[in-house]
Design an enzyme around this catalytic site. Structure first.
Site, short mmCIF file in Angstrom:
data_model
loop_
_atom_site.label_atom_id
_atom_site.label_comp_id
_atom_site.label_asym_id
_atom_site.label_seq_id
_atom_site.Cartn_x
_atom_site.Cartn_y
_atom_site.Cartn_z
N SER A 25 -5.58 -11.76 13.74
CA SER A 25 -5.71 -11.30 12.79
C SER A 25 -4.69 -11.59 11.81
O SER A 25 -3.34 -12.08 12.20
CB SER A 25 -5.31 -9.61 13.33
OG SER A 25 -4.48 -8.86 13.85
N GLU B 223 10.58 19.64 1.89
CA GLU B 223 9.82 19.28 3.35
C GLU B 223 10.83 19.31 3.95
O GLU B 223 10.12 19.20 5.33
CB GLU B 223 9.93 17.87 2.39
CG GLU B 223 8.85 16.81 2.63
CD GLU B 223 8.80 15.44 2.39
OE1 GLU B 223 9.00 14.88 1.58
OE2 GLU B 223 8.57 14.54 3.31
N HIS C 131 5.30 6.04 -8.89
CA HIS C 131 5.25 4.20 -8.07
C HIS C 131 5.20 3.47 -9.24
O HIS C 131 4.24 3.03 -8.98
CB HIS C 131 4.90 4.79 -6.70
CG HIS C 131 4.88 5.34 -5.82
ND1 HIS C 131 6.00 5.12 -5.30
CD2 HIS C 131 4.98 6.51 -5.71
CE1 HIS C 131 5.72 6.27 -3.78
NE2 HIS C 131 5.28 7.31 -4.47
N GLU D 27 6.41 0.28 -9.27
CA GLU D 27 5.72 -0.97 -8.66
C GLU D 27 4.45 -1.21 -8.14
O GLU D 27 3.82 -1.85 -7.88
CB GLU D 27 6.51 -0.57 -6.89
CG GLU D 27 6.16 0.59 -5.68
CD GLU D 27 6.73 1.54 -5.99
OE1 GLU D 27 6.86 1.68 -6.69
OE2 GLU D 27 6.16 2.63 -4.93
N ASP E 90 -14.63 -7.25 16.51
CA ASP E 90 -14.20 -5.95 16.50
C ASP E 90 -15.08 -5.19 16.98
O ASP E 90 -15.78 -5.19 15.91
CB ASP E 90 -13.36 -5.35 15.18
CG ASP E 90 -12.05 -6.12 15.59
OD1 ASP E 90 -11.52 -7.17 16.43
OD2 ASP E 90 -11.47 -6.65 14.28
N CYS F 87 10.72 8.31 -5.93
CA CYS F 87 9.38 8.93 -5.26
C CYS F 87 10.68 9.54 -5.05
O CYS F 87 11.55 10.77 -5.65
CB CYS F 87 8.40 8.74 -5.54
SG CYS F 87 6.89 9.78 -4.74
N1 GLN Z 1 8.35 12.54 0.63
C1 GLN Z 1 8.25 13.24 -0.51
C2 GLN Z 1 6.78 14.20 -1.66
O1 GLN Z 1 5.54 14.06 -1.03
C3 GLN Z 1 8.24 11.82 -1.85
C4 GLN Z 1 6.57 11.37 -1.47
C5 GLN Z 1 6.98 10.11 -2.08
O2 GLN Z 1 7.74 9.14 -1.94
N2 GLN Z 1 5.88 9.01 -2.00
O3 GLN Z 1 6.96 14.27 -2.32
#
Ligand code: GLN
Length: 547
Positions: free
Chosen positions: A19, A409, A519, A521, A152, A385
């Site tokens: 892999s 959280e 995000h 990115e 596999d 995020c």
């Molecule tokens: N844990 C955070 C949330 O759920 C940020 C999530 C993340 O960075 N993708 O809001």
């Protein structure tokens, strides 16, 4: 299958020997060079594991979770596909055994099979075949990568399904491409072909005769070894393509084309077309090989021991570097090191600080320390995020003195500046979540629009006040802290269109300090670098703290 465009051809990509040979990158590169010949492509990934999607897997197990515009949590190979082909991946481009079985079982419960005994062949294999041929338009090529390695147990239904499809569609519309490794044995001073031969034998046991082999190798494959592989594996010699190690991934499409891969594909399908115009890749490789300078940027995260967890992020930083003709040197910092060590000694040599997304409590104090350092030392900062949430908490605690400010959280009883989102709007419909609901697929996922504050730094970066970005989060900064944050020097410069969900924060008193709930990115590409990364890298270059 009648709705399939008759011109659409399928290339099935399997892997053998070991892999981690870079099947995703190989598939993406082949797709790209076919595009450079003017063809329309689509890329799909079939993962044999039993999870419904990788969303619930640890990043240490699976690397990054890639998110599509339509909110699918998918394998990181879809990121390679998008970055190299520019084609936005969709829900219909990624499946797993978990998803396939879920569909089969749903149909069985619904009575759709009219009393049949449900079996792997044909019910599971039919579902796999349906996945491969569904939701297509007028693509010239659909490249389907089968995850895992031949042999596999989990992969067997997939091999059976593609074997059947080749029969259903005809061999003139289907091609089997197998990626293998030729290990170099120093004591023998030779590249060895035996593992490749065995791997092809294994495929043949499943009824699949590969049409092309892509052989990863540390050194050029001698003519006689290539001939041997062709003979033993029943493959045309010109279809045994060597894939030598290259120093950067942008060279892969160029290397494959040089080895004649796109030509061999066209010959196989009897397609007559001009040679590939590879200038877009040539330009990128030129810039990467001769940068005007280097800039060191810290990424302070929790999963830095497995860099696959930050694949899109490191790529986006590279893209930002390419756009500025600079090499970005990433200094990976384990957030926990900032809890025990001194921030100054760890961060004094970096010109930019990025705190990426993340989940859970480990390393959070280190991330907050990194934000504090960036804020106080006026180092360009990008929070993504969880990183944005940490930036908000840092201002609450260290500027405004609210010591118990936190996210629910991590602490249910905190001053909940970041809290669980229980309701939000998606395309006009209300999304509702509960604290004890399922974890899988229930975050705020995929593309959502945001409105930016006129005159803000971020509006300047985007050159627009309306954006759409991909999300993957369960918690959100509470808009009720807006005024308080402003007193601490932090403004909310982007929100959801209804104004309820903060999407972007920034510090006007700082040269470059931006936190985003989404995000960026995930949408950056070598040919279309994301503006946030371009500008973040540019600000870091200006900072120039290279030592
Ligand atoms: N844990 C955070 C949330 O759920 C940020 C999530 C993340 O960075 N993708 O809001």
């Amino acid at each position: 299958m009648s709705e399939l465009n008759p011109k659409t051809k399928f290339i099935f990509i399997t892997g053998g020997v070991v892999s981690s040979l870079g099947k995703g990158l190989a598939s993406a590169s082949l797709a790209s060079i076919l595009q450079c010949r003017g063809f329309k492509v689509r890329l799909r990934k079939l993962d044999p594991y039993l999870n419904v999607d990788p969303g619930t897997m640890s990043p240490f197990q699976h690397g990054e979770v890639f998110v599509t515009d339509d909110g699918t949590e998918a394998d990181l190979d879809l990121g390679h596909y998008e970055r190299f082909s520019g084609v936005a991946a969709k829900r219909s481009d990624s499946t797993t055994t978990g998803k396939i079985y879920q569909r089969v079982i749903d149909k069985e419960r619904h009575g759709d099979y009219l009393g049949s005994t449900i079996q792997v062949i044909p019910h599971v294999t039919n579902e796999i075949k349906n996945f491969i041929v569904s939701d297509l338009e007028d693509e010239d090529f659909v490249l389907c990568e089968i995850g895992g390695t031949v042999g596999d147990i989990e992969g067997q239904p997939y091999l059976e399904a593609i074997r059947q499809l080749a029969y259903d569609l005809g061999r003139e519309r289907t091609m089997f491409l197998h990626l293998t490794l030729l290990p170099y044995i120093p004591t023998a001073g030779e590249l060895k072909t035996k593992p490749t031969q065995h791997s092809v034998k294994k495929l043949q046991e499943y009824g699949i005769q590969p049409d092309m082999l892509l052989c990863r190798s540390q050194m050029p494959i001698p003519e006689n070894e290539r001939k041997k592989i062709a003979l033993f594996c029943n493959i045309k010699e010109s279809n045994v393509i060597q894939a030598l190690d290259v120093s950067n991934i942008y060279q892969v499409p160029l290397a494959y084309s040089k080895e004649g891969m796109d030509k061999a594909v066209c010959d196989y399908f009897n397609l007559h077309c001009p040679d590939a115009d590879l200038s877009r890749w040539e330009k990128i490789v030129e810039t990467v090989k001769a940068p005007e300078g280097e800039v060191k940027i810290a990424v302070v995260g929790k999963y830095v021991k497995l860099l696959e967890a930050y694949k899109s992020l490191s790529e986006a930083l590279n893209h930002g570097g390419i756009a500025n003709k600079y090499k970005v040197r990433i200094k990976w910092i384990d957030a926990e090191d900032l809890e025990t060590g001194d921030a100054d000694s760890i961060l004094s040599d970096v010109s930019g600080i990025l705190v990426p997304g993340g989940f859970g409590s480990r390393g959070t104090a280190g991330k907050i320390a990194a934000v504090k350092y960036a804020r106080e030392h006026k180092i360009p900062f990008l929070g993504i995020c969880f990183g944005m949430q940490m930036a908000v908490i840092e201002t609450m605690r260290n500027v405004l003195g609210v010591q118990n400010a936190n996210t629910t959280e991590l602490d249910e009883k905190c001053e909940a500046v970041v809290g669980l989102m229980t309701e939000w709007d998606k395309d006009g419909a209300k999304q509702i979540r509960h604290k004890d609901g399922d974890l899988g697929g229930t975050m705020r996922l995929g593309a959502y629009e945001a409105v930016l504050k006129p005159g803000s730094k971020v509006a300047e970066v985007y050159g627009s006040e309306h954006i759409s970005e991909r999300h993957r989060h369960r918690y959100e900064v509470n808009i009720k802290y807006k005024d308080q944050l402003e007193k601490g020097g932090m403004i909310i410069s982007g929100t959801s269109p209804d104004g309820k969900l903060p999407e972007i924060v920034e510090r006007p008193d700082h040269p470059w300090f931006i936190g985003v709930q989404f995000h960026p990115e995930l949408k950056s590409k070598p040919f279309a670098p994301h503006p946030l990364f371009v500008e973040f890298v540019k600000a870091s270059i200006k900072q120039n703290r290279l030592v």
